[in-house]
Design a protein around this motif. Structure first.
Motif, PDB file in Angstrom:
ATOM      1  N   PRO A  39      29.364  62.419 -38.451  1.00  0.00           N
ATOM      2  CA  PRO A  39      29.441  62.219 -36.989  1.00  0.00           C
ATOM      3  C   PRO A  39      28.176  62.679 -36.251  1.00  0.00           C
ATOM      4  O   PRO A  39      27.609  63.722 -36.564  1.00  0.00           O
ATOM      5  N   PHE A  40      27.765  61.873 -35.279  1.00  0.00           N
ATOM      6  CA  PHE A  40      26.581  62.164 -34.472  1.00  0.00           C
ATOM      7  C   PHE A  40      26.805  61.669 -33.057  1.00  0.00           C
ATOM      8  O   PHE A  40      27.724  60.900 -32.801  1.00  0.00           O
ATOM      9  N   LYS A  41      25.932  62.102 -32.128  1.00  0.00           N
ATOM     10  CA  LYS A  41      26.027  61.681 -30.727  1.00  0.00           C
ATOM     11  C   LYS A  41      25.355  60.326 -30.562  1.00  0.00           C
ATOM     12  O   LYS A  41      24.298  60.075 -31.131  1.00  0.00           O
ATOM     13  N   ASN A  42      25.952  59.470 -29.739  1.00  0.00           N
ATOM     14  CA  ASN A  42      25.370  58.163 -29.430  1.00  0.00           C
ATOM     15  C   ASN A  42      24.325  58.286 -28.329  1.00  0.00           C
ATOM     16  O   ASN A  42      24.292  59.265 -27.598  1.00  0.00           O
ATOM     17  N   ASP A  43      23.515  57.243 -28.213  1.00  0.00           N
ATOM     18  CA  ASP A  43      22.562  57.078 -27.105  1.00  0.00           C
ATOM     19  C   ASP A  43      21.410  58.075 -27.087  1.00  0.00           C
ATOM     20  O   ASP A  43      20.887  58.386 -26.020  1.00  0.00           O
ATOM     21  N   GLU A  44      21.006  58.600 -28.207  1.00  0.00           N
ATOM     22  CA  GLU A  44      19.781  59.383 -28.290  1.00  0.00           C
ATOM     23  C   GLU A  44      19.242  59.231 -29.711  1.00  0.00           C
ATOM     24  O   GLU A  44      19.902  58.663 -30.572  1.00  0.00           O
ATOM     25  N   SER A  45      18.052  59.709 -29.950  1.00  0.00           N
ATOM     26  CA  SER A  45      17.498  59.618 -31.299  1.00  0.00           C
ATOM     27  C   SER A  45      18.401  60.370 -32.265  1.00  0.00           C
ATOM     28  O   SER A  45      18.992  61.386 -31.906  1.00  0.00           O
ATOM     29  N   VAL A  46      18.484  59.849 -33.481  1.00  0.00           N
ATOM     30  CA  VAL A  46      19.293  60.516 -34.498  1.00  0.00           C
ATOM     31  C   VAL A  46      18.477  60.639 -35.783  1.00  0.00           C
ATOM     32  O   VAL A  46      17.839  59.684 -36.222  1.00  0.00           O
ATOM     33  N   MET A  47      18.461  61.838 -36.342  1.00  0.00           N
ATOM     34  CA  MET A  47      17.797  62.059 -37.622  1.00  0.00           C
ATOM     35  C   MET A  47      18.783  61.680 -38.724  1.00  0.00           C
ATOM     36  O   MET A  47      19.923  62.158 -38.744  1.00  0.00           O
ATOM     37  N   VAL A  48      18.339  60.819 -39.617  1.00  0.00           N
ATOM     38  CA  VAL A  48      19.175  60.307 -40.705  1.00  0.00           C
ATOM     39  C   VAL A  48      18.786  61.030 -41.990  1.00  0.00           C
ATOM     40  O   VAL A  48      17.690  60.848 -42.506  1.00  0.00           O
ATOM     41  N   CYS A  49      19.691  61.892 -42.476  1.00  0.00           N
ATOM     42  CA  CYS A  49      19.411  62.623 -43.708  1.00  0.00           C
ATOM     43  C   CYS A  49      20.376  62.204 -44.807  1.00  0.00           C
ATOM     44  O   CYS A  49      21.250  61.383 -44.595  1.00  0.00           O
ATOM     45  N   GLU A  50      20.170  62.789 -45.978  1.00  0.00           N
ATOM     46  CA  GLU A  50      20.939  62.380 -47.148  1.00  0.00           C
ATOM     47  C   GLU A  50      22.343  62.971 -47.166  1.00  0.00           C
ATOM     48  O   GLU A  50      23.309  62.259 -47.398  1.00  0.00           O
ATOM     49  N   GLY A  51      22.460  64.264 -46.963  1.00  0.00           N
ATOM     50  CA  GLY A  51      23.759  64.908 -47.130  1.00  0.00           C
ATOM     51  C   GLY A  51      24.260  65.610 -45.891  1.00  0.00           C
ATOM     52  O   GLY A  51      23.494  65.952 -44.985  1.00  0.00           O
ATOM     53  N   PRO A  52      25.574  65.845 -45.835  1.00  0.00           N
ATOM     54  CA  PRO A  52      26.171  66.475 -44.663  1.00  0.00           C
ATOM     55  C   PRO A  52      25.650  67.887 -44.387  1.00  0.00           C
ATOM     56  O   PRO A  52      25.549  68.276 -43.231  1.00  0.00           O
TER      57      PRO A  52
END
Length: 163
Positions: A39-52
């Motif tokens: 889960p992440f916040k919408n409408d802003e940049s998001v860092m995409v990583c491998e694991g939780p």
């Protein structure tokens, strides 16, 4: 677990760094790793990583982050991020799997005709974002100063430095 305590997804991490794959996602009739994002916040940049654990560490540092449950991102996951309105910042590890995963994100970005993306792998002295968090490293400042476009210049400079 779901609120009714039914387990709907399980993920484990390999014990040894030499084990492959690093994240073990058993096949399930209920959920597939390729259909899950942390889960992440919408409408802003998001860092995409491998694991939780990496996503949690980034979130604790005040950075919006998600995890693709391994370094093999799916079209569904990228479409979900696209639909959220977030700009993508690749935050995969510095290892071979992370570099291959970053290339796959870029390939999917082009297929889906998304705008350019950015990249910010963890500092080289740490194996991942979770280790940086455990060592009280200033992750937020690092991300602000080290995030850059994932483009030809980045790929050339990265390959020259590792040569």
């Amino acid at each position: 677990k779901k609120p009714d305590e039914t387990l709907f997804y399980f993920q484990a991490r390999a014990v040894l760094a030499s084990d492959y794959p690093k994240y073990l996602n058993p096949e399930s009739t209920q959920a597939r790793s390729s259909a899950i994002l942390y889960p992440f916040k919408n409408d802003e940049s998001v860092m995409v990583c491998e694991g939780p654990l990496d996503a949690i560490s980034l979130q604790l540092a005040g950075i919006n982050a998600t995890a693709t449950m391994g370094s093999s991102v799916s079209k569904f996951q990228i479409e979900t991020i696209k639909d959220s309105g977030c700009d993508i910042i690749i935050a995969y590890d510095n290892d071979t799997a992370g570099k291959l995963g970053a290339a796959k994100i870029e390939e999917l970005r082009k297929d889906l005709m998304l705008p350019g993306i950015s990249i910010c792998p963890p500092p080289r002295r740490y194996k991942d974002w979770n280790e940086a968090w455990q060592k009280d490293f200033d992750i937020k400042e690092y991300v602000e100063t080290h995030t850059q476009a994932y483009d030809t210049d980045y790929l050339i400079n990265t390959n020259i430095k590792s040569w």
